[in-house]
Design an enzyme around this catalytic site. Structure first.
Site, PDB file in Angstrom:
ATOM      1  N   ASP A   1     -12.255   2.990  13.583  1.00 20.62           N
ATOM      2  CA  ASP A   1     -12.873   2.967  12.255  1.00 20.62           C
ATOM      3  C   ASP A   1     -13.387   1.575  11.922  1.00 20.62           C
ATOM      4  O   ASP A   1     -13.219   1.083  10.801  1.00 20.62           O
ATOM      5  CB  ASP A   1     -11.874   3.439  11.196  1.00 20.62           C
ATOM      6  CG  ASP A   1     -12.552   3.818   9.871  1.00 20.62           C
ATOM      7  OD1 ASP A   1     -13.786   4.043   9.881  1.00 20.62           O
ATOM      8  OD2 ASP A   1     -11.858   3.885   8.851  1.00 20.62           O
TER       9      ASP A   1
ATOM     10  N   LYS B   1       0.842  -1.201   0.000  1.00 17.02           N
ATOM     11  CA  LYS B   1       0.000   0.000   0.000  1.00 17.02           C
ATOM     12  C   LYS B   1       0.873   1.245   0.000  1.00 17.02           C
ATOM     13  O   LYS B   1       1.833   1.355   0.754  1.00 17.02           O
ATOM     14  CB  LYS B   1      -0.917   0.007   1.227  1.00 17.02           C
ATOM     15  CG  LYS B   1      -1.820   1.238   1.292  1.00 17.02           C
ATOM     16  CD  LYS B   1      -3.008   1.036   2.225  1.00 17.02           C
ATOM     17  CE  LYS B   1      -2.605   0.906   3.663  1.00 17.02           C
ATOM     18  NZ  LYS B   1      -3.783   0.886   4.562  1.00 17.02           N
TER      19      LYS B   1
END
Length: 368
Positions: free
Chosen positions: A170, A64
């Protein structure tokens, strides 16, 4: 299409159609070979790659990077680096593992576990599209595994035995993955916080409002009970296919006034067992003192519901259910990593997470 992982510039230059990755460069520098670009998510771009070792050793990984528009944002870079450092030592079956953090020409990337499966958003949507009821036992099982991963993270200590004070902040369907062996994995600790950065991070509102507990939405201190609330919202969605009904006003306003009491889940799913309904309803209380006081407590309650009468669902149960009921999801070996997934063989990209809310603006905040 030629792919390169890191541009020879100060920021990563990546778009959906014009990629500038130097796969040979990162392979020679860090021992990774880029196979292909998967997609761009809310935080960065993700690539499928392999770790190249001696004697033809190879291991599939996800890599990523930070999107160009965020690479020059110091706070975002801090969160990106913080994600890698924070979860580097989190080794648990129910957490996506981070292997490496790299820096090349001023650009950072994270190498992490590659997960082949679907996220919960796809899992829930597949049931809704087919008008198939979401299975209560598997929903409770998935929630219990999330509890175990969160409990491990919440109680993680540094090398000196000092608690790190990790809170995910989250938890949502896009941040929970189901691999095709039936293993549940929590991912994307990109906005998780540790104790030493608590005061700084409380000023930065991040996450999805629908899953935020009142204390997080109103910028008050968060703790593990905040993740319990978010998991309560997610569990409600896993069992009913929809979010809890918390009133007709703006959710942020209800949170601010301490009035975001959800309707009992049994009103939406009448066939839910009483004890399971009580677990969901308790986890959604606006006051943290009225919720489960830890993810472990919620996990124990869910596991008692599942197993106190004998046998209950396991990883194998979930694996077999996915293969039998949703062969289209499993037959194509959908690419799934901690940021994005492919939903079907048409290769239509679905971004892993909605744009994170930065700053003070809330998407559903109504005028006073």
């Amino acid at each position: 299409m030629r792919c390169t992982l890191l541009a020879r510039r100060d920021a990563i230059r990546i778009s959906r159609y014009d990629l500038f990755m130097d796969s040979e460069k990162i392979g020679s520098v860090r021992g990774y070979k880029i196979l292909r670009h998967i997609a761009d998510g809310g935080m960065g771009s993700v690539y499928r790659g392999v770790l190249i070792g001696s004697v033809e050793f190879q291991k599939t990984v996800a890599i990523k990077t930070i999107l160009e528009k965020y690479a020059v944002h110091p706070e975002f870079v801090r969160l990106f680096i913080g994600e890698a450092k924070l979860v580097a030592d989190l080794v648990h079956e129910n957490i996506v593992q981070v292997y490496d953090l790299g820096l090349e020409d001023g650009s950072y990337y994270i190498v992490m576990e590659y997960v082949d499966g679907v996220n919960l958003e796809v899992y829930i949507r597949a049931h809704l599209d087919r008008e198939t009821p979401l299975p209560l036992d598997l929903g409770a099982f998935i929630a219990s595994r999330i509890c175990r991963g969160l409990d491990y993270a919440h109680n993680k200590t540094d090398r000196n035995g000092v608690p790190l004070g990790i809170v995910h902040r989250d938890i949502s369907p896009k941040n929970v993955l189901l691999n095709y062996e039936g293993v549940v994995k929590v991912t994307d600790f990109g906005i998780a916080k540790a104790r030493e950065v608590m005061e700084q991070d409380e000023e930065l509102l991040v996450g999805r409002l629908e899953y935020m507990p009142p204390e997080q939405a109103t910028r008050k201190p968060t703790d593990p009970r905040s993740d319990v609330y978010a998991l309560g919202v997610l569990t409600h969605e896993l069992l009913t296919g929809g979010l809890p009904d918390r009133g007709r006003w703006s959710l942020h306003r209800l949170h601010r006034l301490g009035m975001s009491f959800p309707k009992p889940i049994a009103e939406t799913r009448p066939d839910i067992p009483d004890d399971l309904a009580a677990i969901v309803d308790r986890s959604l209380q606006p006051d943290p003192a009225d919720r489960f006081q830890s993810a472990a407590d919620m996990g124990y309650a869910l596991e008692y519901h599942l197993y106190h009468d004998g046998y209950g669902p396991t990883n194998v149960t979930l694996r077999d259910y996915l293969r039998e009921n949703f062969p289209s999801l499993t037959a194509h070996h959908v690419d799934l990593d901690p940021t994005v997934i492919r939903a079907d063989s048409s290769a239509t990209m679905i971004e892993h997470r909605a744009d994170t809310v930065f700053g003070s603006r809330l998407e559903d905040e109504a005028p006073e």
